[in-house]
Design a protein around this motif. Structure first.
Motif, PDB file in Angstrom:
ATOM      1  N   ASP A 145       0.853  -1.174   0.000  1.00  0.00           N
ATOM      2  CA  ASP A 145       0.000   0.000   0.000  1.00  0.00           C
ATOM      3  C   ASP A 145       0.898   1.236   0.000  1.00  0.00           C
ATOM      4  O   ASP A 145       1.709   1.421   0.903  1.00  0.00           O
ATOM      5  CB  ASP A 145      -0.884  -0.014   1.255  1.00  0.00           C
ATOM      6  N   THR A 147       0.070   4.372   0.382  1.00  0.00           N
ATOM      7  CA  THR A 147      -0.542   5.529   1.039  1.00  0.00           C
ATOM      8  C   THR A 147       0.466   6.360   1.813  1.00  0.00           C
ATOM      9  O   THR A 147       0.454   7.600   1.749  1.00  0.00           O
ATOM     10  CB  THR A 147      -1.657   5.072   1.996  1.00  0.00           C
ATOM     11  N   TYR A 148       1.351   5.693   2.540  1.00  0.00           N
ATOM     12  CA  TYR A 148       2.278   6.405   3.424  1.00  0.00           C
ATOM     13  C   TYR A 148       3.700   6.469   2.891  1.00  0.00           C
ATOM     14  O   TYR A 148       4.616   6.835   3.625  1.00  0.00           O
ATOM     15  CB  TYR A 148       2.264   5.764   4.816  1.00  0.00           C
TER      16      TYR A 148
END
Length: 445
Positions: A145, A147-148
Motif C-alpha cells: 500500500d 498511502t504512506y
C-alpha cells in the motif's frame, strides 16, 4: 522594520543555531533537503498532468480554447504522465528515511550506508508491509500500500530513521553485536555486526505494527499517528475551529507531518458539503454564504500551503548562493501552488526562523479571506475546483469573481512584509556560513 529584524536576530538566531548544531535536527534538515531534487522533478509532471483549465472553460471557447490540446493530452495520458510523480514525490518518505538515517549515522561516525538501508527497510515494514491479496480471477499477488510512502508518511519516516540509528548505536556501545576475528574483511565484519541491531529494530517496528493491529486491524504505526493527531481538531465547523485547523496544518508541516493529509478525513466531507450548498444557492439566484471551512483554502492561495511564493521571489534577490539557486528552482512550482519544494528545500521544516512567517502568513491569509467574504468584498466560493491551477486562476475559478485578483495582489504585498525580515536574517546566516566554508577551503589550499 529595523527593530523587528533586531528582535528576530537576538531571539531566534540562538534557537536556529541550536537546531543547526544539534545532530538530530541537523540530520533532519540535511535528509529533508536531499529530497528537493526529486520534488522539483515531480512538480513538472504534476503541472503537465493538470492544465490550468477545466473542460467547461474549454467548451466555452474564446481564450480558454488555446488549452484544449493540453487538456485532451493530459486527460488521455494522465496515469502515464503521473508515473514519474508517483515514483518521486510519491516515494518521498522512503527517500527521507534513508537520507536522514544516513546523515545521522554519519555524525556518529557509524556506517552511513548500512544504517540508511536499515532505516529504509524498517520504514517499509512500518508503513507499507507487503501483503498477499486475492484477485477476482482467484490468483494471488503480493503488493504494498503506497498511502504512506509519499509525504503522508514523512513523520513516520523521521521517527523510524532516528530510532533505528539510536538502537544500532546502543547495541554497538554495549557490545550487543557479533564480533568477527581479526583478519576478516571490513565489509564482512560490518555485515555480521549489524545482524543483531537489525533483528532488534525489526522486532520493534514489525512487532509494534502487530501489537497495534491486534487492537484495531485497520491501524498501523503511521495511521495510528494520524489518528492521534486528529483528536485536537474535531470541531472544524466554526470560525475558531477552522482557524485552529489552519494553525494545526501549518504547524504540522513545520515538524514533518503532512497537515493536509492528517486533517483531510475531517475537513473533506465538510468542504464538499459547503461547496454543494453554495452551488445550490447560486443556482437558485441567491448569494453563496461563507463557511468557516473555506479558511483552509486561504492558507494555500499564494504558492501552496503556507503561501510561500513571496519567500521564493525574495530568494531570487538573495545574497547567499543557496537561497538564490533555490529561488530559481522553486519559482515555477510555487506559481502552480506546489509548496513542497519550499517546505523541504529552503527549508521551512525544522527551521525556527522561517517557521514563524510560514504560520503567521498563513493565519493572516485565512483571517483576511474570512473578513473579505463576510464583509461582501469577495463572493464566497461555490465551485469545487481541484488540481494544480496557478495562482489567480485557481482562486478566480472557485467563485468567478474578478475581485479575487485584487485580493490576491493585496495578500501578496502583505505577505512580502511578513516574510521579509525573517528572510533577511536567514539569508545573512547562510551567507556567513558560505564565507566560513570558503575560508576553510582556502586555508586547506
Amino acid at each position: 522594520m529595523d527593530k523587528t529584524m533586531k528582535f528576530i536576530q537576538e531571539k531566534l538566531t540562538p534557537v536556529a543555531n541550536f537546531f543547526g548544531q544539534q545532530r538530530h535536527f541537523a540530520a533532519l534538515q540535511k535528509g529533508i533537503m536531499t529530497t528537493i531534487s526529486f520534488i522539483l522533478v515531480s512538480a513538472i509532471f504534476m503541472i503537465v498532468a493538470n492544465p490550468p483549465v477545466t473542460p467547461d472553460l474549454v467548451a466555452q471557447g474564446g481564450f480558454w480554447s488555446i488549452f484544449s490540446g493540453w487538456l485532451n493530452f493530459a486527460t488521455t495520458y494522465k496515469t502515464i504522465i503521473l508515473v514519474p510523480f508517483n515514483m518521486t514525490m510519491g516515494m518521498i518518505s522512503v527517500i527521507a528515511a534513508f537520507s536522514i538515517a544516513y546523515h545521522l549515522s554519519n555524525s556518529y561516525k557509524m556506517s552511513a550506508l548500512n544504517n540508511g538501508l536499515t532505516a529504509l527497510i524498517l520504514f517499509f515494514i512500518a508503513a507499507a508491509p507487503a501483503n498477499y491479496y486475492k484477485l477476482a480471477d482467484k490468483t494471488t499477488v503480493s503488493a504494498i500500500d503506497m498511502t504512506y510512502l509519499g509525504s503522508a508518511g514523512l513523520f513516520t519516516a523521521i521517527l523510524v530513521s532516528i530510532i533505528s540509528v539510536e538502537i544500532t548505536r546502543f547495541c554497538q556501545r554495549k557490545n550487543i553485536t557479533i564480533k568477527m576475528p581479526d583478519g576478516i574483511p571490513p565489509f564482512l565484519s560490518e555485515m555480521f555486526a549489524s545482524l543483531i541491531p537489525l533483528a532488534i529494530n525489526i522486532f520493534v517496528f514489525f512487532g509494534g505494527n502487530i501489537i497495534i493491529s491486534s487492537f484495531n486491524p485497520s491501524l498501523s504505526i503511521p495511521s495510528l499517528i494520524e489518528t492521534i493527531l486528529r483528536i485536537p481538531i474535531a470541531g472544524v465547523d466554526s470560525v475558531p475551529g477552522a482557524l485552529f485547523v489552519c494553525f494545526f496544518i501549518l504547524a504540522c508541516w513545520c515538524v514533518g507531518v503532512h497537515g493536509m493529509m492528517v486533517t483531510m478525513p475531517l475537513t473533506t466531507p465538510i468542504s464538499i458539503a459547503a461547496f454543494a450548498s453554495n452551488a445550490a444557492l447560486f443556482a437558485n439566484g441567491q448569494d453563496p454564504i461563507f463557511h468557516p471551512i473555506f479558511m483552509t483554502l486561504a492558507i494555500a492561495f499564494v504558492g501552496g500551503t503556507g503561501n510561500t511564493l513571496p519567500l521564493v521571489v525574495l530568494c531570487l534577490r538573495a545574497k547567499s548562493k543557496q537561497l538564490k539557486v533555490f529561488g530559481k528552482a522553486a519559482i515555477v512550482p510555487s506559481i502552480f501552488r506546489i509548496s513542497e519544494p519550499v517546505i523541504f528545500g529552503a527549508p521551512i521544516m525544522f527551521n525556527p526562523i522561517l517557521m514563524i512567517p510560514f504560520i503567521v502568513g498563513g493565519m493572516f491569509s485565512a483571517i483576511a479571506f474570512w473578513l473579505a467574504c463576510t464583509w461582501g468584498a469577495l463572493t464566497s466560493p461555490y465551485l469545487l475546483i481541484s488540481g494544480t491551477f496557478p495562482i489567480f486562476i485557481n482562486d478566480f475559478l472557485k467563485a468567478l469573481d474578478y475581485r479575487y485578483l485584487i485580493f490576491l495582489i493585496f495578500l501578496i504585498v502583505v505577505l512580502f512584509f511578513i516574510w521579509y525580515p525573517f528572510f533577511v536574517i536567514y539569508d545573512k546566516q547562510l551567507l556567513e556560513k558560505e564565507k566560513e566554508i570558503k575560508m576553510k577551503e582556502a586555508a586547506k589550499v
